[in-house]
Design a protein around this motif. Structure first.
Motif, PDB file in Angstrom:
ATOM      1  N   GLU A  99     -35.716 -34.069  -5.437  1.00 19.24           N
ATOM      2  CA  GLU A  99     -35.945 -32.736  -4.884  1.00 19.24           C
ATOM      3  C   GLU A  99     -37.325 -32.187  -5.201  1.00 19.24           C
ATOM      4  O   GLU A  99     -37.666 -31.081  -4.802  1.00 19.24           O
ATOM      5  N   ARG A 100     -38.125 -32.944  -5.942  1.00 22.64           N
ATOM      6  CA  ARG A 100     -39.458 -32.467  -6.344  1.00 22.64           C
ATOM      7  C   ARG A 100     -40.392 -33.668  -6.461  1.00 22.64           C
ATOM      8  O   ARG A 100     -40.113 -34.607  -7.192  1.00 22.64           O
ATOM      9  N   GLY A 114     -36.081 -27.311   4.809  1.00 16.33           N
ATOM     10  CA  GLY A 114     -35.825 -27.015   3.404  1.00 16.33           C
ATOM     11  C   GLY A 114     -36.943 -27.468   2.481  1.00 16.33           C
ATOM     12  O   GLY A 114     -37.011 -27.035   1.335  1.00 16.33           O
ATOM     13  N   TRP A 115     -37.822 -28.344   2.959  1.00 15.96           N
ATOM     14  CA  TRP A 115     -38.946 -28.751   2.126  1.00 15.96           C
ATOM     15  C   TRP A 115     -40.009 -27.663   2.129  1.00 15.96           C
ATOM     16  O   TRP A 115     -40.322 -27.088   3.151  1.00 15.96           O
ATOM     17  N   LYS A 116     -40.548 -27.376   0.963  1.00 17.12           N
ATOM     18  CA  LYS A 116     -41.642 -26.421   0.767  1.00 17.12           C
ATOM     19  C   LYS A 116     -42.753 -27.152   0.025  1.00 17.12           C
ATOM     20  O   LYS A 116     -42.523 -28.206  -0.570  1.00 17.12           O
ATOM     21  N   ARG A 145     -43.861 -35.978   6.387  1.00 17.72           N
ATOM     22  CA  ARG A 145     -44.384 -34.666   6.010  1.00 17.72           C
ATOM     23  C   ARG A 145     -45.793 -34.814   5.463  1.00 17.72           C
ATOM     24  O   ARG A 145     -46.115 -35.772   4.761  1.00 17.72           O
ATOM     25  N   TYR A 191     -41.214 -29.503  -2.861  1.00 15.75           N
ATOM     26  CA  TYR A 191     -39.898 -29.247  -3.464  1.00 15.75           C
ATOM     27  C   TYR A 191     -38.910 -28.889  -2.373  1.00 15.75           C
ATOM     28  O   TYR A 191     -39.259 -28.335  -1.350  1.00 15.75           O
ATOM     29  N   TYR A 192     -37.664 -29.252  -2.609  1.00 17.32           N
ATOM     30  CA  TYR A 192     -36.607 -29.108  -1.607  1.00 17.32           C
ATOM     31  C   TYR A 192     -35.740 -27.913  -1.948  1.00 17.32           C
ATOM     32  O   TYR A 192     -35.102 -27.871  -2.995  1.00 17.32           O
ATOM     33  N   ARG A 193     -35.741 -26.907  -1.085  1.00 20.57           N
ATOM     34  CA  ARG A 193     -34.934 -25.705  -1.242  1.00 20.57           C
ATOM     35  C   ARG A 193     -34.274 -25.383   0.102  1.00 20.57           C
ATOM     36  O   ARG A 193     -34.741 -24.488   0.812  1.00 20.57           O
ATOM     37  N   PRO A 194     -33.217 -26.104   0.467  1.00 21.04           N
ATOM     38  CA  PRO A 194     -32.597 -25.832   1.766  1.00 21.04           C
ATOM     39  C   PRO A 194     -31.907 -24.472   1.774  1.00 21.04           C
ATOM     40  O   PRO A 194     -31.320 -24.051   0.780  1.00 21.04           O
TER      41      PRO A 194
END
Length: 93
Positions: free
Chosen positions: A4-5, A27-29, A47, A61-64
């Motif tokens: 996730e990071r 969800g990816w930032k 990406r 980082y993944y924050r869906p």
């Protein structure tokens, strides 16, 4: 670091795009040098991030949204259940 990071350190001789060969998904930032940066769709599925010349640290980082919404709903329901339980105890006394 974790799925996730992802941290990427880049020493770019000129401005360009840094591409990760991971599939772009909602969800990816990303941050570039600690500042939020938009993620670009690269080669149709990967990406990427616009990278100026120089040394940089890029963090993906993944924050869906679904996980954030789910956590908010779960916390709200837990608070309601706790409140209902406390109200039932207060009436019983």
């Amino acid at each position: 670091v974790s799925p996730e990071r992802v941290i990427v350190r880049v020493d770019a001789p000129q401005p360009g795009i840094t591409i990760l060969s991971d599939t772009l998904a909602p969800g990816w930032k990303a941050t570039l040098g600690g500042a939020p940066s938009p993620i670009l769709k690269a080669n149709g599925v990967f990406r990427g991030i616009a990278t100026p010349a120089g040394r940089h640290e890029i963090v993906f980082y993944y924050r869906p949204w679904s996980v954030i919404a789910g956590a908010g709903i779960a916390l709200t329901l837990a608070a309601l259940l706790a409140g209902t339980g406390l109200a039932a105890l207060a009436r019983r006394d």
